[in-house]
Design a protein around this motif. Structure first.
Motif, PDB file in Angstrom:
ATOM      1  N   THR A  70       0.832  -1.209   0.000  1.00 37.14           N
ATOM      2  CA  THR A  70       0.000   0.000   0.000  1.00 37.14           C
ATOM      3  C   THR A  70       0.863   1.254   0.000  1.00 37.14           C
ATOM      4  O   THR A  70       0.593   2.214  -0.738  1.00 37.14           O
ATOM      5  N   THR A  71       1.918   1.259   0.807  1.00 29.25           N
ATOM      6  CA  THR A  71       2.809   2.419   0.854  1.00 29.25           C
ATOM      7  C   THR A  71       3.535   2.599  -0.477  1.00 29.25           C
ATOM      8  O   THR A  71       3.723   3.727  -0.951  1.00 29.25           O
ATOM      9  N   PHE A  72       3.967   1.501  -1.082  1.00 31.00           N
ATOM     10  CA  PHE A  72       4.644   1.535  -2.380  1.00 31.00           C
ATOM     11  C   PHE A  72       3.761   2.220  -3.418  1.00 31.00           C
ATOM     12  O   PHE A  72       4.200   3.134  -4.138  1.00 31.00           O
ATOM     13  N   GLN A  73       2.501   1.794  -3.480  1.00 30.20           N
ATOM     14  CA  GLN A  73       1.566   2.374  -4.450  1.00 30.20           C
ATOM     15  C   GLN A  73       1.221   3.817  -4.098  1.00 30.20           C
ATOM     16  O   GLN A  73       1.028   4.661  -4.996  1.00 30.20           O
ATOM     17  N   ASP A 102      -5.681  -0.007  -9.166  1.00 28.63           N
ATOM     18  CA  ASP A 102      -4.696   0.504  -8.212  1.00 28.63           C
ATOM     19  C   ASP A 102      -5.468   1.130  -7.053  1.00 28.63           C
ATOM     20  O   ASP A 102      -5.607   2.346  -6.962  1.00 28.63           O
ATOM     21  N   PHE A 103      -6.000   0.282  -6.168  1.00 21.74           N
ATOM     22  CA  PHE A 103      -6.841   0.792  -5.094  1.00 21.74           C
ATOM     23  C   PHE A 103      -6.076   1.718  -4.159  1.00 21.74           C
ATOM     24  O   PHE A 103      -6.614   2.723  -3.697  1.00 21.74           O
ATOM     25  N   ALA A 104      -4.820   1.387  -3.865  1.00 15.36           N
ATOM     26  CA  ALA A 104      -4.029   2.264  -2.988  1.00 15.36           C
ATOM     27  C   ALA A 104      -3.852   3.638  -3.627  1.00 15.36           C
ATOM     28  O   ALA A 104      -3.952   4.671  -2.954  1.00 15.36           O
ATOM     29  N   GLY A 105      -3.596   3.659  -4.938  1.00 18.66           N
ATOM     30  CA  GLY A 105      -3.447   4.922  -5.646  1.00 18.66           C
ATOM     31  C   GLY A 105      -4.736   5.716  -5.672  1.00 18.66           C
ATOM     32  O   GLY A 105      -4.733   6.944  -5.494  1.00 18.66           O
ATOM     33  N   ILE A 106      -5.846   5.023  -5.905  1.00 18.64           N
ATOM     34  CA  ILE A 106      -7.150   5.703  -5.935  1.00 18.64           C
ATOM     35  C   ILE A 106      -7.457   6.317  -4.570  1.00 18.64           C
ATOM     36  O   ILE A 106      -7.896   7.477  -4.469  1.00 18.64           O
ATOM     37  N   ILE A 107      -7.228   5.519  -3.511  1.00 17.73           N
ATOM     38  CA  ILE A 107      -7.490   6.018  -2.157  1.00 17.73           C
ATOM     39  C   ILE A 107      -6.608   7.222  -1.850  1.00 17.73           C
ATOM     40  O   ILE A 107      -7.053   8.207  -1.249  1.00 17.73           O
ATOM     41  N   THR A 108      -5.345   7.169  -2.294  1.00 14.54           N
ATOM     42  CA  THR A 108      -4.430   8.289  -2.085  1.00 14.54           C
ATOM     43  C   THR A 108      -4.923   9.537  -2.795  1.00 14.54           C
ATOM     44  O   THR A 108      -4.937  10.644  -2.224  1.00 14.54           O
ATOM     45  N   GLU A 109      -5.356   9.380  -4.047  1.00 12.66           N
ATOM     46  CA  GLU A 109      -5.828  10.535  -4.816  1.00 12.66           C
ATOM     47  C   GLU A 109      -7.114  11.107  -4.229  1.00 12.66           C
ATOM     48  O   GLU A 109      -7.291  12.333  -4.173  1.00 12.66           O
TER      49      GLU A 109
END
Length: 818
Positions: free
Chosen positions: A576-579, A759-766
């Protein structure tokens, strides 16, 4: 006829995270793949790790999710016309599989060769008796060892060399460690299980060297035979405690120059005789009385020690090895940070600091586990710390253990132990050993007494005694500037000082900054110790005058890393951190990362723009925030460090994911995955949940879709914030009902990203940073894969319960249901 050039390369992964294996293998694989992707070779990566980040890399690599067995690999070799297999990024798992593939004859049949390490070397390393012959050939002393096929021969050998002896299955079906047997009864008992897990029904028995000093050397060799030592490390504990459960110092602290050079020469000789092309980790048992050594282990692959060596020295081992595997030699390889020098890759790294790797445990979650330390590894992770002295590095390592696991380090309250109890713990080491040693020094035990009881070198007790002396000075001199300055120089944290002064840590910080004017400074981690101009992006803190870190310019974000691997937050959190880092960079931010896990995937070179190898404590975070002035700070979920920062008026963007798990062990049949953005619901898809709580990607039938859609539309009533959510659904009398709607759990995020090609981690980050994200739906991955959790019960010697809580998982794996 041999192929002229490798076209199709299969990289064998290490499988899911478990005790003894964190994300260091995958970190090496990522770097190798990125380097190989620059060529015209076709890359394939196979693993059973459901938390693998490889599917989301922006490079051309075919990700194959499969069980790591000989039969599945044979099928992959045939279907993809593989020319070469690369086992060095897959730990012992890949090495043993390569051995089995070679013995099956399939490599010869398909004209497949190995890269980095030959099949002959793999065969020798997997058989201690054969390896001893190789060592004798290069005139290296060997530990008396034999391979037996029955109990009688094992007993005969043990009586000849004397107890204790160590046993280990040959070609084990599972990851195994050497087991110490002190008498005939123990030997017979342990042999029974050892024979069962050996594919060849063979067990290696060797004379024990328990009590000897344990050291290790990491070397690199290229195709033309150029070799160099990357790093030397020394274990705090003698042999008898697994190196993964011991504190490790680098560079070595107590070796004489003669001893060091002898071990260095031996490691280089081994890399040469085995024709290694890449990295080789050699472990030694050093007799403290006469300086003679035995070789105890040879790992011609990336492991936790090579990962720590790369972090400790700043030498990019995996990137250099990747170039060696691609055909370059050390004299041709240039390192990106070097400003002037044509062949720095050939120069052995030099350290102007001390690095410590410190084990961490998860025993608080497994109350019945035996916490005594022996040859079976029990720590679930580790942290690292850097300092200008052994004391500073050790103190920083101790406080690197975040408050959620601090209680687990000392299984007993050392201050409340009776003398008899304390002596027993000193003689029989257990988790959190350093706390008991410090307590013994506080009670007046001498250096010689402790060295004799523990077989730990007296040098370390002098260092611990110095720390206890500093404790006393602080306790006797509250708010004394000189005492504070000395304590900070030797690694004491504000919280530790506050405890000794019996005040709040904020009072210590205010006094330190506003009155004593004692500030943290930062030093770069790079392999030349300032001998050559080197642009590094990695730093650690100390309390000296010169500050080598320059504030990052432009739009920047500070990402709080995952720290040590624990049950519940492990490789999935690293994924998750990587993404998150990659999405932040795509959004235009420079990423500053703070992390202290030496095995961390997120610490690979060139991922984050700047790295601080620091304890994830309030003090260190505040120091870095003051140093860098980030525009935003981001963290996964609400954990204690975030809470403490918020209480100090630091704004932290918290990713709306669960740090623990979804609603666990509840009766359910389906789980829908949705996004909720400003009231708009989007259904990514549905996975099924079977009786074993495993997820199976399913194709939603029209009948099921008709039932699910109305439920999803009503899911908004359970949601208050934007994010990605799991909708847990139960079927009752052919009717579906929502059991719960919870933020997507970190543990499930990697597999569901794979299943839905998102890319769920990326989506959540955005969503967290911008309030929205563009959603694209992709077809669900078809292929019949289950997703199951991996637990450490077996390693702890515990029986796995029927329905273990998901929050106690240490990893996750794919299982084919074809």
């Amino acid at each position: 006829m041999a192929r002229s050039r490798a076209k199709n390369i299969l990289i064998i992964g290490a499988g899911p995270t478990q005790i003894g294996r964190d994300t260091e293998s995958e970190a090496a694989a990522v770097q190798i793949i990125k380097n190989f992707a620059e060529t015209d070779r076709n890359l394939f990566y196979v693993t059973s790790d459901a938390n693998s980040v490889i599917p989301r890399l922006d490079v051309d690599v075919k990700f194959i999710e499969a069980e790591l067995t000989v039969n599945s690999l044979i099928q992959i070799l045939r279907e993809n016309e593989i020319d070469v297999i690369l086992p060095v990024a897959g730990n012992t798992v890949a090495l043993q599989l390569s051995e089995q593939l070679n013995e099956s004859g399939i490599l010869k049949e398909l004209n497949v060769r190995t890269m980095g390490v030959t099949t002959t070397t793999i065969h020798n390393i997997n058989n201690p008796e054969l390896m001893n012959r190789v060592l004798k050939h290069i005139k290296e002393p060997t530990i008396p060892t034999t391979v037996v096929e029955n109990v009688t021969d094992a007993l005969r050998f043990a009586k000849r060399v004397g107890f204790p002896v160590l046993i280990k299955p040959i070609a084990s079906l599972t990851k195994t460690n050497r087991i110490k047997c002190d008498n005939e009864h123990q030997l017979m008992e342990m042999l029974e299980s050892a024979f069962k897990v050996s594919i060849t029904n063979q067990v290696a028995v060797e004379k024990s060297v328990v009590g000897y000093k344990e050291t290790e050397m990491i070397v690199i060799r290229d195709a033309e035979g150029s070799k160099l030592l990357i790093n030397g490390g020394e274990n705090f504990n003698p042999i008898g405690v697994h190196s993964g459960d011991s504190i490790i110092f680098s560079p070595t602290q107590t070796l004489t120059d003669v001893e060091f050079q002898s071990l260095r020469t031996a490691a280089l000789k081994i890399a040469e005789i085995l024709k290694i092309k890449g990295v080789c980790h050699v472990q030694f048992a050093l007799d403290p009385t006469d300086g003679k050594h035995f070789i105890t282990r040879i790992n011609p692959f990336f492991d936790r020690s090579s990962a720590f060596a790369a972090r400790a020295t700043g030498y990019p081992i995996a990137n250099v090895v990747a170039k060696i595997l691609m055909g370059q030699n050390l004299r041709e390889i240039k390192l990106s940070g070097v400003q002037r020098h044509d062949s720095l890759a050939l120069i052995e790294p030099v350290m102007d600091h001390i690095a410590v790797r410190f084990p961490t445990w998860s025993f608080a979650s497994f109350k019945n586990a035996n916490q005594q330390l022996n040859t079976r590894m029990k720590s679930t992770g580790s942290v690292m710390a850097f300092g200008r002295s052994a004391e500073e590095a050790l103190q920083k390592a101790i406080r690197s253990v975040d408050s959620t696991t601090a209680a687990e380090q000392a299984a007993l309250d050392e201050s409340q132990l009776s003398e008899a109890q304390l002596i027993n713990v000193l003689i029989h080491p257990r988790a959190g050993e350093v706390y008991y040693l410090l307590e013994a020094i506080r009670r007046g035990y001498t250096v010689d007494e402790l060295a004799k009881m523990t077989h730990i070198d007296a040098f370390y007790f002098y260092k611990l005694r110095h720390l206890v002396k500093l404790e006393r000075r602080l306790r006797d001199n509250r708010f004394d500037m000189a005492a504070l300055q000395e304590a900070k120089y030797f690694g004491f944290g504000d919280t530790q000082i506050a405890h000794l002064w019996q005040v709040r840590s904020d009072e210590v910080r205010d006094f330190r900054i506003k009155k004593a004017h004692v500030f943290a400074t930062y030093k770069g981690v790079e392999p030349t110790a300032g001998e050559f101009p080197y642009l590094t992006n990695t730093y650690y803190s100390t309390f000296e005058d010169e500050d080598e870190a320059v504030r990052t310019t432009g739009k920047k974000i500070l990402v709080l890393g995952t720290a040590n691997s624990q049950v519940g937050t492990n490789s999935a959190a690293e994924y998750t951190t990587f993404q998150t880092i990659q999405r932040c960079q795509k959004l235009g931010y420079k990423v500053i990362l703070i992390n202290n896990n030496p095995n961390a995937l997120t610490l690979i070179p060139d991922l984050a723009d700047k790295i601080y190898l620091e304890p994830l404590t309030v003090e260190n975070c505040l120091n870095i925030i003051h140093q860098e002035k980030p525009d935003k700070i981001i963290a996964q979920g609400k954990w204690e460090i975030v809470t403490q920062l918020v209480l100090r008026n630091v704004q932290v963007e918290q990713l709306p994911v669960s740090r623990t798990t979804r609603s666990e062990n509840i009766e359910a049949d389906y789980m829908g995955v949705i996004s909720s953005i400003n009231g708009s619901i989007n259904l990514f898809g549905v996975v099924g949940i079977d009786e074993d709580n495993m997820f199976i990607p399913i194709e939603v039938s029209e009948a099921l879709k008709v039932k699910v859609d109305p439920l999803i539309k009503n899911a908004n009533q359970h949601i208050t914030n934007n994010g990605i959510y799991s909708v847990i659904i139960k079927e009752n009398m052919h009717q579906l009902q929502i059991v719960s709607v919870v933020p997507l759990a970190v543990q499930d995020l990697p597999f569901l990203s794979f299943a839905f090609d998102q890319d769920f981690a990326g989506i959540i980050t955005e969503i967290t940073l911008n309030g929205s994200s563009k959603i694209e739906n992709h077809p669900i991955i078809q292929g019949g894969y289950r997703y199951s959790h991996v637990y450490p019960y077996t390693q702890f010697g515990l029986k796995k319960p029927q329905n273990p809580p998901f929050s106690l998982a240490i990893g996750a794996e794919f299982q084919s249901i074809k």
